[in-house]
Write an enzyme that holds these catalytic residues in place. Sequence first.
Site, PDB file in Angstrom:
ATOM      1  N   HIS A  87      22.855 -11.161  -7.527  1.00 25.32           N
ATOM      2  CA  HIS A  87      23.855 -10.104  -7.453  1.00 25.32           C
ATOM      3  C   HIS A  87      23.319  -8.907  -6.692  1.00 25.32           C
ATOM      4  CE1 HIS A  87      26.176  -6.577  -8.689  1.00 25.32           C
ATOM      5  NE2 HIS A  87      27.192  -7.421  -8.790  1.00 25.32           N
ATOM      6  N   ALA A 114      27.739 -17.428 -14.631  1.00 23.35           N
ATOM      7  CA  ALA A 114      29.082 -17.989 -14.599  1.00 23.35           C
ATOM      8  C   ALA A 114      29.802 -17.533 -13.347  1.00 23.35           C
ATOM      9  CB  ALA A 114      29.852 -17.544 -15.849  1.00 23.35           C
ATOM     10  N   SER A 115      30.892 -18.201 -13.064  1.00 14.95           N
ATOM     11  CA  SER A 115      31.674 -17.901 -11.881  1.00 14.95           C
ATOM     12  C   SER A 115      32.505 -16.642 -12.068  1.00 14.95           C
ATOM     13  CB  SER A 115      32.592 -19.093 -11.579  1.00 14.95           C
ATOM     14  OG  SER A 115      33.093 -18.986 -10.283  1.00 14.95           O
ATOM     15  N   GLY A 116      32.752 -15.952 -10.982  1.00 13.53           N
ATOM     16  CA  GLY A 116      33.571 -14.747 -10.966  1.00 13.53           C
ATOM     17  C   GLY A 116      33.900 -14.427  -9.516  1.00 13.53           C
ATOM     18  N   VAL A 117      34.404 -13.244  -9.261  1.00 14.12           N
ATOM     19  CA  VAL A 117      34.851 -12.864  -7.923  1.00 14.12           C
ATOM     20  C   VAL A 117      33.750 -13.021  -6.874  1.00 14.12           C
ATOM     21  CG1 VAL A 117      35.501 -10.830  -6.539  1.00 14.12           C
ATOM     22  CG2 VAL A 117      36.762 -11.386  -8.586  1.00 14.12           C
ATOM     23  N   HIS A 118      32.533 -12.623  -7.200  1.00 17.20           N
ATOM     24  CA  HIS A 118      31.456 -12.767  -6.213  1.00 17.20           C
ATOM     25  C   HIS A 118      31.269 -14.240  -5.831  1.00 17.20           C
ATOM     26  CE1 HIS A 118      30.377  -8.627  -6.121  1.00 17.20           C
ATOM     27  NE2 HIS A 118      29.782  -8.591  -7.306  1.00 17.20           N
TER      28      HIS A 118
END
Length: 131
Positions: A12, A74-78
């Site tokens: 990130h 986990a998956s998200g917008v990025h």
Amino acid sequence: MSEKIGILAIGHGSKLPYNNQAVTEMANMIAEKHPEYIIKVGFVEHSEPKVKDALMSFEGTGVTKIAATPVFMASGVHLTEDIPEFINLDPKTNEGEIEFNGKKVKIVYAKPLGSDKLIADLIFKRVKEVI
């Protein structure tokens, strides 16, 4: 022709140096254990190198395929929007390619860490350290 694989570890990014260092150290551990792979690190925000720059740093290494690997739980917008855009993924196939010196290099995209027995064991290890 055998493949020469590159791994792009994607963190990130943070203004706090330890967070970035943790991703870099994990990438270094992979490189030590698997010297046949070319390992690079890139960050989505707040840190350098950015994902696009890290991807471009494979130029001249001779890689024939790059596995872009998010170091996220986990998956998200990025993971679903930003990173695929940065690494030129086709949204239908979740694969892409980049050209270095006239040669096309395939990019594949790994899933986030998710839930895994190894991660559960690590969490429990951390609990045992403090109790």
